[in-house]
Scaffold this active site. Structure first.
Site, PDB file in Angstrom:
ATOM      1  NE  ARG A  72      32.229  24.741  39.868  1.00 14.42           N
ATOM      2  CZ  ARG A  72      33.239  25.579  39.798  1.00 14.42           C
ATOM      3  NH1 ARG A  72      33.024  26.564  40.721  1.00 14.42           N
ATOM      4  NH2 ARG A  72      34.004  25.329  39.070  1.00 14.42           N
ATOM      5  CG  ASP A 106      36.612  19.375  34.254  1.00 13.02           C
ATOM      6  OD1 ASP A 106      35.684  20.192  33.331  1.00 13.02           O
ATOM      7  OD2 ASP A 106      37.441  18.510  33.874  1.00 13.02           O
ATOM      8  CG  HIS A 121      42.524  28.268  37.549  1.00 12.34           C
ATOM      9  ND1 HIS A 121      41.715  28.817  36.384  1.00 12.34           N
ATOM     10  CD2 HIS A 121      43.633  29.168  37.473  1.00 12.34           C
ATOM     11  CE1 HIS A 121      42.483  29.983  36.128  1.00 12.34           C
ATOM     12  NE2 HIS A 121      43.461  30.202  36.581  1.00 12.34           N
ATOM     13  CB  CYS A 132      47.026  23.157  59.184  1.00 11.57           C
ATOM     14  SG  CYS A 132      45.862  21.917  58.776  1.00 11.57           S
ATOM     15  CB  CYS A 185      41.316  20.485  59.188  1.00 12.84           C
ATOM     16  SG  CYS A 185      42.844  19.749  59.357  1.00 12.84           S
ATOM     17  CB  CYS A 188      44.110  22.573  62.911  1.00 14.87           C
ATOM     18  SG  CYS A 188      43.229  23.169  61.506  1.00 14.87           S
ATOM     19  N   GLY A 225      38.116  26.441  23.808  1.00 14.90           N
ATOM     20  CA  GLY A 225      37.050  26.567  24.948  1.00 14.90           C
ATOM     21  C   GLY A 225      37.458  27.568  26.209  1.00 14.90           C
ATOM     22  CB  THR A 226      40.007  29.643  27.253  1.00  9.94           C
ATOM     23  OG1 THR A 226      39.950  30.531  28.331  1.00  9.94           O
ATOM     24  CG2 THR A 226      40.854  29.978  26.431  1.00  9.94           C
ATOM     25  CG  ASN A 251      35.415  29.879  21.949  1.00 10.60           C
ATOM     26  OD1 ASN A 251      34.184  30.033  21.845  1.00 10.60           O
ATOM     27  ND2 ASN A 251      36.076  30.292  22.920  1.00 10.60           N
TER      28      ASN A 251
HETATM   29  C1  BV8 Z   1      45.345  36.531  40.994  1.00 12.15           C
HETATM   30  C2  BV8 Z   1      38.667  27.876  39.775  1.00 12.15           C
HETATM   31  C3  BV8 Z   1      47.030  37.859  42.635  1.00 12.15           C
HETATM   32  C4  BV8 Z   1      37.791  28.460  40.887  1.00 12.15           C
HETATM   33  C5  BV8 Z   1      39.264  29.719  38.651  1.00 12.15           C
HETATM   34  C6  BV8 Z   1      45.232  41.234  34.822  1.00 12.15           C
HETATM   35  C7  BV8 Z   1      44.215  41.753  34.213  1.00 12.15           C
HETATM   36  C8  BV8 Z   1      42.732  41.762  34.946  1.00 12.15           C
HETATM   37  C9  BV8 Z   1      42.434  41.194  35.855  1.00 12.15           C
HETATM   38  C10 BV8 Z   1      43.692  40.482  36.569  1.00 12.15           C
HETATM   39  C11 BV8 Z   1      44.832  40.533  36.119  1.00 12.15           C
HETATM   40  N1  BV8 Z   1      45.591  39.709  37.196  1.00 12.15           N
HETATM   41  C12 BV8 Z   1      44.839  39.229  38.066  1.00 12.15           C
HETATM   42  C13 BV8 Z   1      43.382  39.720  37.831  1.00 12.15           C
HETATM   43  C14 BV8 Z   1      42.350  39.234  38.738  1.00 12.15           C
HETATM   44  C15 BV8 Z   1      41.860  37.738  38.368  1.00 12.15           C
HETATM   45  C16 BV8 Z   1      41.151  37.827  37.046  1.00 12.15           C
HETATM   46  O1  BV8 Z   1      41.831  37.532  35.844  1.00 12.15           O
HETATM   47  N2  BV8 Z   1      39.986  38.571  36.837  1.00 12.15           N
HETATM   48  C17 BV8 Z   1      39.344  38.573  35.497  1.00 12.15           C
HETATM   49  C18 BV8 Z   1      37.901  38.007  35.779  1.00 12.15           C
HETATM   50  C19 BV8 Z   1      39.406  39.894  35.082  1.00 12.15           C
HETATM   51  N3  BV8 Z   1      42.526  36.857  38.425  1.00 12.15           N
HETATM   52  C20 BV8 Z   1      42.838  36.349  39.771  1.00 12.15           C
HETATM   53  O2  BV8 Z   1      42.440  36.561  40.800  1.00 12.15           O
HETATM   54  C21 BV8 Z   1      43.890  35.218  39.809  1.00 12.15           C
HETATM   55  N4  BV8 Z   1      44.909  35.494  40.968  1.00 12.15           N
HETATM   56  O3  BV8 Z   1      45.660  37.435  40.425  1.00 12.15           O
HETATM   57  O4  BV8 Z   1      46.182  36.470  42.464  1.00 12.15           O
HETATM   58  C22 BV8 Z   1      47.916  37.393  43.348  1.00 12.15           C
HETATM   59  C23 BV8 Z   1      49.090  37.090  42.938  1.00 12.15           C
HETATM   60  C24 BV8 Z   1      50.207  36.746  43.785  1.00 12.15           C
HETATM   61  C25 BV8 Z   1      49.999  36.577  45.086  1.00 12.15           C
HETATM   62  C26 BV8 Z   1      48.778  36.763  45.646  1.00 12.15           C
HETATM   63  C27 BV8 Z   1      47.608  37.010  44.561  1.00 12.15           C
HETATM   64  C28 BV8 Z   1      43.230  33.633  39.917  1.00 12.15           C
HETATM   65  C29 BV8 Z   1      42.461  33.275  39.069  1.00 12.15           C
HETATM   66  C30 BV8 Z   1      41.772  32.112  39.240  1.00 12.15           C
HETATM   67  C31 BV8 Z   1      40.461  32.091  39.608  1.00 12.15           C
HETATM   68  N5  BV8 Z   1      40.048  30.744  39.760  1.00 12.15           N
HETATM   69  N6  BV8 Z   1      38.871  28.906  38.571  1.00 12.15           N
HETATM   70  C32 BV8 Z   1      36.404  27.722  40.283  1.00 12.15           C
HETATM   71  O5  BV8 Z   1      36.647  27.149  39.197  1.00 12.15           O
HETATM   72  O6  BV8 Z   1      35.571  27.914  41.125  1.00 12.15           O
HETATM   73  S1  BV8 Z   1      38.961  31.051  37.120  1.00 12.15           S
HETATM   74  C33 BV8 Z   1      37.729  30.166  36.253  1.00 12.15           C
HETATM   75  O7  BV8 Z   1      37.276  31.112  35.464  1.00 12.15           O
HETATM   76  C34 BV8 Z   1      38.347  29.038  35.410  1.00 12.15           C
HETATM   77  O8  BV8 Z   1      39.148  28.275  35.962  1.00 12.15           O
HETATM   78  C35 BV8 Z   1      38.725  29.824  34.175  1.00 12.15           C
HETATM   79  O9  BV8 Z   1      40.064  30.276  34.197  1.00 12.15           O
HETATM   80  C36 BV8 Z   1      37.812  31.058  34.348  1.00 12.15           C
HETATM   81  C37 BV8 Z   1      36.579  30.766  33.265  1.00 12.15           C
HETATM   82  O10 BV8 Z   1      37.101  31.032  32.054  1.00 12.15           O
HETATM   83  P1  BV8 Z   1      37.027  30.033  30.760  1.00 12.15           P
HETATM   84  O11 BV8 Z   1      37.489  28.602  31.138  1.00 12.15           O
HETATM   85  O12 BV8 Z   1      37.412  30.747  29.531  1.00 12.15           O
HETATM   86  O13 BV8 Z   1      35.456  29.935  30.838  1.00 12.15           O
HETATM   87  P2  BV8 Z   1      34.336  30.766  30.250  1.00 12.15           P
HETATM   88  O14 BV8 Z   1      32.997  30.362  30.743  1.00 12.15           O
HETATM   89  O15 BV8 Z   1      34.763  32.027  30.385  1.00 12.15           O
HETATM   90  O16 BV8 Z   1      34.258  30.763  28.957  1.00 12.15           O
HETATM   91  C38 BV8 Z   1      33.868  29.748  27.902  1.00 12.15           C
HETATM   92  C39 BV8 Z   1      34.598  29.666  26.834  1.00 12.15           C
HETATM   93  O17 BV8 Z   1      33.869  28.393  25.886  1.00 12.15           O
HETATM   94  C40 BV8 Z   1      33.733  30.826  25.790  1.00 12.15           C
HETATM   95  O18 BV8 Z   1      34.319  31.572  25.147  1.00 12.15           O
HETATM   96  C41 BV8 Z   1      32.682  29.900  25.003  1.00 12.15           C
HETATM   97  O19 BV8 Z   1      32.628  30.489  23.837  1.00 12.15           O
HETATM   98  C42 BV8 Z   1      33.276  28.635  25.025  1.00 12.15           C
HETATM   99  N7  BV8 Z   1      32.531  27.594  24.433  1.00 12.15           N
HETATM  100  C43 BV8 Z   1      31.597  27.193  24.864  1.00 12.15           C
HETATM  101  N8  BV8 Z   1      31.047  25.859  24.486  1.00 12.15           N
HETATM  102  C44 BV8 Z   1      32.148  25.523  23.786  1.00 12.15           C
HETATM  103  C45 BV8 Z   1      33.237  26.511  23.921  1.00 12.15           C
HETATM  104  N9  BV8 Z   1      34.199  26.079  23.431  1.00 12.15           N
HETATM  105  C46 BV8 Z   1      34.339  25.118  22.452  1.00 12.15           C
HETATM  106  N10 BV8 Z   1      33.531  24.095  22.487  1.00 12.15           N
HETATM  107  C47 BV8 Z   1      32.240  24.103  23.257  1.00 12.15           C
HETATM  108  N11 BV8 Z   1      31.309  23.371  23.121  1.00 12.15           N
HETATM  109 ZN    ZN Z   2      43.908  21.985  59.514  1.00 11.19          ZN
END
Ligand code: BV8
Ligand code: ZN
Length: 287
Positions: A72, A106, A121, A132, A185, A188, A225-226, A251
Site C-alpha cells: 500500500r 496515505d 487512523h 517499545c 527495532c 529492542c 468519501g467516507t 459521495n
Molecule cells: C476501537 C487504519 C476500541 C488501518 C482503520 C461502534 C459500533 C460498531 C463497531 C465499533 C464501534 N466502536 C468500535 C467498533 C469496532 C471498530 C469498527 O468501527 N468496526 C466497524 C467495521 C463496524 N472500530 C475499531 O476497532 C476502532 N478501535 O474501537 O478500539 C478500543 C477503545 C479504547 C481502548 C482500546 C480499544 C479502530 C478503527 C480504526 C481501524 N483502522 N484504518 C488501515 O488503513 O489499514 S479504519 C479504515 O477503514 C480507514 O481508515 C477508514 O476509517 C475505514 C474505511 O472507511 P472509509 O474511509 O469510509 O472507506 P470505505 O472504503 O469504507 O468507503 C469509501 C467511500 O468513498 C464509499 O462510501 C464510496 O462510495 C466513496 N467513494 C468512492 N469513490 C469516491 C468516493 N467518494 C468521493 N469521491 C470518489 N471518487
Molecule cells: Zn523496540
C-alpha cells in the site's frame, strides 16, 4: 452537478468561518488508491482488510501484514494528489481556521497542500516498534519509482510496480511474493509495525480530542468519501450536526450520513470539490 445543491453548498461554504473537512478513502480513489470497499486484488484478494488490519493478524503472520502495508505504501508513493485534495487546500487557504480530519493513512492531503491534517487512523509513513514504540525509519525502497515504470506503460498503473511484476486490477501492486519480513527495532529488536490504528486499537487520544473539539466548534462540516461505518471516526459528523452546524456530504452513493446532511452532493470528490470551491468563491482559481 445539476439542481440547487451545488449552489446551496457553495453558499454554506462561503458563509463558513470555521469549516471542518472530514475525509475517508473516497478522497483518494481518483488518485488510484483503492478504498476499503474496493475488492482487494492480487495476493490480497483472499484477505478481508478488516482482518489484515489487526494486531492479531500481525502477530500471526508479521510478514504478510507488513507486506500488505509495504504494497500500500508503494502504491501511495506513486499516487498523486487529485484535484479534490487541492480543492481542500484551497478551502484552508481561504479559511485559515479550517481543520482537515482524515481517516486515510496515505499522505495525499499533505502533498496536496494541507500540511497538518488531524490523522485519526495514523499513517503509512510512520513505522514504529511493535514492542517499545520507538519510531523506525521508512524502509529504503530498492527501486526508485520512476526507474521501473514508464509513464502510461499499461502494465504499470501509478503504484510503483516494476514492469513485468504482476499488476493487479484496481491498482494494488502485487509484490513478488507478498510477504515482506518487517525490519527489527534498532532499540529492542522486536518487529517494526506500521504506524496505523488497527481494528480493536484505540485512536491516538490527541487526534481524537482535536477532531471532537473541531467538530464541536465548526460552522460547517464537509464530509468527503467516507462510508461512515468505522467508529469512533464515524461519529465526528454527528458531533457537528448535533451542535447545529450544517453538514455537506460528497459521495457518489448514499451513506448513513445522508439523513443528517443539509446537502448531499452525489459525485466524485475530484470533480465535486473544485466545483464547490468555484461556487463558493467564483473568483477562485479552484485547485
Ligand atoms: C476501537 C487504519 C476500541 C488501518 C482503520 C461502534 C459500533 C460498531 C463497531 C465499533 C464501534 N466502536 C468500535 C467498533 C469496532 C471498530 C469498527 O468501527 N468496526 C466497524 C467495521 C463496524 N472500530 C475499531 O476497532 C476502532 N478501535 O474501537 O478500539 C478500543 C477503545 C479504547 C481502548 C482500546 C480499544 C479502530 C478503527 C480504526 C481501524 N483502522 N484504518 C488501515 O488503513 O489499514 S479504519 C479504515 O477503514 C480507514 O481508515 C477508514 O476509517 C475505514 C474505511 O472507511 P472509509 O474511509 O469510509 O472507506 P470505505 O472504503 O469504507 O468507503 C469509501 C467511500 O468513498 C464509499 O462510501 C464510496 O462510495 C466513496 N467513494 C468512492 N469513490 C469516491 C468516493 N467518494 C468521493 N469521491 C470518489 N471518487
Ligand atoms: Zn523496540
Amino acid at each position: 452537478m445539476t439542481g440547487p445543491e451545488p449552489a446551496e453548498a457553495g453558499r454554506l461554504l462561503a458563509a463558513a468561518r470555521r469549516p471542518v473537512v472530514f475525509t475517508g478513502a473516497g478522497m483518494s480513489a481518483e488518485s488510484g488508491v483503492p478504498t476499503f470497499r474496493d475488492a482487494q486484488t492480487g495476493l490480497w484478494e483472499r484477505y478481508d482488510p478488516q482482518e489484515l488490519a489487526t494486531l492479531a493478524a500481525f502477530r500471526a503472520d508479521p510478514a504478510l501484514v507488513w507486506g500488505w502495508y509495504e504494497a500500500r505504501r508503494h502504491g501511495v508513493r506513486r499516487a498523486e494528489p487529485n484535484p479534490g485534495h487541492r480543492a481542500v487546500a484551497a478551502i484552508a487557504a481561504r479559511r485559515p481556521e479550517t481543520v482537515v480530519i482524515t481517516q486515510n493513512v496515505d499522505d495525499l492531503h499533505e502533498r496536496g497542500g494541507v500540511p497538518a491534517p488531524v490523522r485519526l487512523h495514523g499513517s503509512l509513513f510512520a513505522p514504529r516498534c511493535s514492542a517499545c514504540a520507538r519510531p523506525a525509519p521508512i524502509p529504503e525502497d530498492a527501486t526508485a519509482p520512476e526507474d521501473d515504470a514508464a509513464p502510461g506503460d499499461a502494465a504499470a498503473p501509478d503504484d510503483g510496480v516494476a514492469s513485468g511484476d504482476a499488476v493487479a486490477p484496481g491498482g494494488m501492486p502485487e509484490p513478488p511474493d507478498g510477504r515482506v519480513t518487517p525490519p527489527a527495532c534498532a532499540g529492542c529488536g522486536a518487529p517494526v509495525r506500521p504506524g496505523v490504528v488497527w481494528f480493536g486499537e484505540a485512536l491516538p487520544s490527541a487526534a481524537l480530542d482535536a477532531a471532537v473539539e473541531a467538530a464541536s466548534g465548526c460552522d460547517l462540516l464537509l464530509t468527503v468519501g467516507t462510508s461512515a461505518l468505522v467508529h469512533p471516526a464515524a461519529e465526528i459528523p454527528l458531533v457537528a450536526a448535533r451542535l447545529g452546524a450544517p453538514v455537506v456530504q460528497v459521495n457518489p452513493v448514499p451513506t448513513p450520513l445522508d439523513a443528517i446532511c443539509a446537502v448531499n452532493l452525489r459525485g466524485p470528490a475530484g470533480e465535486v470539490l473544485p466545483a464547490l470551491v468555484r461556487a463558493a468563491w467564483p473568483d477562485a482559481a479552484a485547485g
